[in-house]
Scaffold this motif. Structure first.
Motif, PDB file in Angstrom:
ATOM      1  N   ARG A 280      -0.825  -5.847 -13.840  1.00  0.00           N
ATOM      2  CA  ARG A 280      -0.962  -4.400 -14.063  1.00  0.00           C
ATOM      3  C   ARG A 280      -0.329  -3.593 -12.930  1.00  0.00           C
ATOM      4  N   ASP A 281      -0.257  -4.180 -11.742  1.00  0.00           N
ATOM      5  CA  ASP A 281       0.338  -3.504 -10.591  1.00  0.00           C
ATOM      6  C   ASP A 281       1.812  -3.898 -10.504  1.00  0.00           C
ATOM      7  N   ARG A 282       2.609  -3.284 -11.343  1.00  0.00           N
ATOM      8  CA  ARG A 282       4.021  -3.652 -11.418  1.00  0.00           C
ATOM      9  C   ARG A 282       4.748  -3.402 -10.101  1.00  0.00           C
ATOM     10  N   ASP A 283       4.334  -2.368  -9.361  1.00  0.00           N
ATOM     11  CA  ASP A 283       4.985  -2.083  -8.085  1.00  0.00           C
ATOM     12  C   ASP A 283       4.897  -3.265  -7.131  1.00  0.00           C
ATOM     13  N   TYR A 284       3.817  -3.998  -7.196  1.00  0.00           N
ATOM     14  CA  TYR A 284       3.594  -5.105  -6.277  1.00  0.00           C
ATOM     15  C   TYR A 284       4.665  -6.187  -6.421  1.00  0.00           C
ATOM     16  N   PHE A 285       5.130  -6.412  -7.638  1.00  0.00           N
ATOM     17  CA  PHE A 285       6.099  -7.468  -7.899  1.00  0.00           C
ATOM     18  C   PHE A 285       7.517  -6.951  -8.114  1.00  0.00           C
ATOM     19  N   ASP A 286       7.707  -5.650  -8.075  1.00  0.00           N
ATOM     20  CA  ASP A 286       9.024  -5.060  -8.321  1.00  0.00           C
ATOM     21  C   ASP A 286       9.758  -4.882  -6.992  1.00  0.00           C
ATOM     22  N   TYR A 287      10.438  -5.928  -6.574  1.00  0.00           N
ATOM     23  CA  TYR A 287      11.115  -5.898  -5.287  1.00  0.00           C
ATOM     24  C   TYR A 287      12.262  -4.893  -5.256  1.00  0.00           C
ATOM     25  N   TRP A 288      12.933  -4.711  -6.377  1.00  0.00           N
ATOM     26  CA  TRP A 288      14.022  -3.726  -6.420  1.00  0.00           C
ATOM     27  C   TRP A 288      13.472  -2.335  -6.084  1.00  0.00           C
ATOM     28  N   ALA A 289      12.348  -1.972  -6.686  1.00  0.00           N
ATOM     29  CA  ALA A 289      11.743  -0.662  -6.404  1.00  0.00           C
ATOM     30  C   ALA A 289      11.312  -0.578  -4.938  1.00  0.00           C
ATOM     31  N   LEU A 290      10.743  -1.651  -4.410  1.00  0.00           N
ATOM     32  CA  LEU A 290      10.330  -1.691  -3.007  1.00  0.00           C
ATOM     33  C   LEU A 290      11.521  -1.432  -2.091  1.00  0.00           C
ATOM     34  N   LEU A 291      12.587  -2.187  -2.277  1.00  0.00           N
ATOM     35  CA  LEU A 291      13.755  -2.060  -1.413  1.00  0.00           C
ATOM     36  C   LEU A 291      14.420  -0.696  -1.576  1.00  0.00           C
ATOM     37  N   THR A 292      14.421  -0.179  -2.792  1.00  0.00           N
ATOM     38  CA  THR A 292      15.003   1.140  -3.042  1.00  0.00           C
ATOM     39  C   THR A 292      14.219   2.226  -2.318  1.00  0.00           C
ATOM     40  N   ARG A 293      12.886   2.152  -2.343  1.00  0.00           N
ATOM     41  CA  ARG A 293      12.062   3.140  -1.627  1.00  0.00           C
ATOM     42  C   ARG A 293      12.349   3.112  -0.127  1.00  0.00           C
ATOM     43  N   TRP A 294      12.413   1.918   0.433  1.00  0.00           N
ATOM     44  CA  TRP A 294      12.675   1.808   1.873  1.00  0.00           C
ATOM     45  C   TRP A 294      14.070   2.291   2.217  1.00  0.00           C
ATOM     46  N   ARG A 295      15.056   1.938   1.425  1.00  0.00           N
ATOM     47  CA  ARG A 295      16.431   2.385   1.683  1.00  0.00           C
ATOM     48  C   ARG A 295      16.533   3.900   1.566  1.00  0.00           C
ATOM     49  N   SER A 296      15.831   4.486   0.605  1.00  0.00           N
ATOM     50  CA  SER A 296      15.851   5.949   0.452  1.00  0.00           C
ATOM     51  C   SER A 296      15.205   6.648   1.640  1.00  0.00           C
TER      52      SER A 296
ATOM     53  N   ARG B 184       0.803  -1.229   0.000  1.00  0.00           N
ATOM     54  CA  ARG B 184       0.000   0.000   0.000  1.00  0.00           C
ATOM     55  C   ARG B 184       0.836   1.280   0.000  1.00  0.00           C
ATOM     56  N   MET B 185       1.977   1.274   0.686  1.00  0.00           N
ATOM     57  CA  MET B 185       2.828   2.475   0.693  1.00  0.00           C
ATOM     58  C   MET B 185       3.618   2.524  -0.603  1.00  0.00           C
ATOM     59  N   LYS B 186       3.396   3.592  -1.383  1.00  0.00           N
ATOM     60  CA  LYS B 186       4.012   3.634  -2.711  1.00  0.00           C
ATOM     61  C   LYS B 186       4.690   4.952  -3.050  1.00  0.00           C
ATOM     62  N   THR B 187       4.273   6.054  -2.461  1.00  0.00           N
ATOM     63  CA  THR B 187       4.804   7.346  -2.897  1.00  0.00           C
ATOM     64  C   THR B 187       5.905   7.843  -1.965  1.00  0.00           C
ATOM     65  N   ASP B 188       6.759   8.683  -2.498  1.00  0.00           N
ATOM     66  CA  ASP B 188       7.824   9.280  -1.685  1.00  0.00           C
ATOM     67  C   ASP B 188       7.247  10.040  -0.503  1.00  0.00           C
ATOM     68  N   ASP B 189       6.132  10.737  -0.719  1.00  0.00           N
ATOM     69  CA  ASP B 189       5.491  11.496   0.352  1.00  0.00           C
ATOM     70  C   ASP B 189       5.040  10.592   1.491  1.00  0.00           C
ATOM     71  N   GLU B 190       4.475   9.447   1.161  1.00  0.00           N
ATOM     72  CA  GLU B 190       4.039   8.491   2.192  1.00  0.00           C
ATOM     73  C   GLU B 190       5.232   7.991   2.999  1.00  0.00           C
ATOM     74  N   PHE B 191       6.309   7.672   2.309  1.00  0.00           N
ATOM     75  CA  PHE B 191       7.510   7.203   3.003  1.00  0.00           C
ATOM     76  C   PHE B 191       8.123   8.304   3.848  1.00  0.00           C
ATOM     77  N   GLU B 192       8.139   9.526   3.345  1.00  0.00           N
ATOM     78  CA  GLU B 192       8.696  10.640   4.113  1.00  0.00           C
ATOM     79  C   GLU B 192       7.885  10.891   5.383  1.00  0.00           C
ATOM     80  N   ARG B 193       6.558  10.851   5.272  1.00  0.00           N
ATOM     81  CA  ARG B 193       5.719  11.042   6.464  1.00  0.00           C
ATOM     82  C   ARG B 193       5.957   9.931   7.486  1.00  0.00           C
ATOM     83  N   PHE B 194       6.068   8.697   7.013  1.00  0.00           N
ATOM     84  CA  PHE B 194       6.300   7.581   7.913  1.00  0.00           C
ATOM     85  C   PHE B 194       7.675   7.687   8.567  1.00  0.00           C
ATOM     86  N   ALA B 195       8.700   8.003   7.796  1.00  0.00           N
ATOM     87  CA  ALA B 195      10.052   8.147   8.342  1.00  0.00           C
ATOM     88  C   ALA B 195      10.094   9.259   9.389  1.00  0.00           C
TER      89      ALA B 195
END
Length: 185
Positions: free
Chosen positions: A158-174, A99-110
């Protein structure tokens, strides 16, 4: 964090059922006892409607904020009541992956975590994408779906983000550049 179908519910149930013993040992299970996991935190930081809006009957953003703010207040109360006794807080929800997908969501959570904790350790459980898709299909069928496997694959692909683990890990690391990050695959 991590994808659904990795045993997260089992881990969350184990944590929930041992809440008192864990607290005595210095670990706070970071979701209210009536909840199965920290889904409320995901909903608190995601402002796009999703399935929780339907199941919780939130009509608008304010309804969601009102509901999730109660759980955030619960966490803050637990931190205050147990100050000095808590060494670690465990937050777990597979929805951090889906569910968490945008930079703004991650920034608020961080920012939320930085105000409350000295550091963050991230553990991410991942399942091979093909296995994940097959397990999701099985769950969908048990829920009453009559989609063929091909139709199901077309929809979830159609939900590429769901299966794109590289993007997932990159968002969390950022979002958490100083966190200790462990991935289990």
């Amino acid at each position: 964090i991590g994808s659904e179908k990795t045993g997260s519910s089992g881990i969350q149930n184990l944590l929930s059922s041992n809440r008192a013993a864990l607290l005595e040992a210095g670990f706070l299970v970071g979701w209210p006892p009536e909840m199965g996991n920290a889904r409320y935190l995901v909903s608190h930081f995601v402002h796009r409607p999703d399935d929780a809006w339907v199941t919780k009957r939130w009509g608008n953003l304010q309804d969601k904020k009102d509901a999730t703010s109660k759980s955030v207040a619960w966490l803050d109360d637990q931190l205050d009541q147990n100050a000095g006794a808590i060494e670690q807080v465990v937050l777990s929800s597979e929805h951090f992956h889906s569910r968490m997908k945008t930079d703004d969501e991650f920034e608020r959570f961080a920012s939320f975590l930085a105000k409350r904790f000295d550091g963050v350790d991230l553990c991410c459980y991942l399942r091979p994408q093909g296995d994940l898709r097959g397990s999701l299909y099985s769950t969908t069928l048990r829920g009453g779906s009559v989609l063929s496997y091909e139709e199901f694959c077309d929809r979830v692909s159609r939900d590429r983000d769901y299966f794109d683990y590289w993007a997932l890990l990159t968002r969390w690391r950022s979002a958490f550049p100083d966190a200790r990050f462990t991935v289990y695959a």
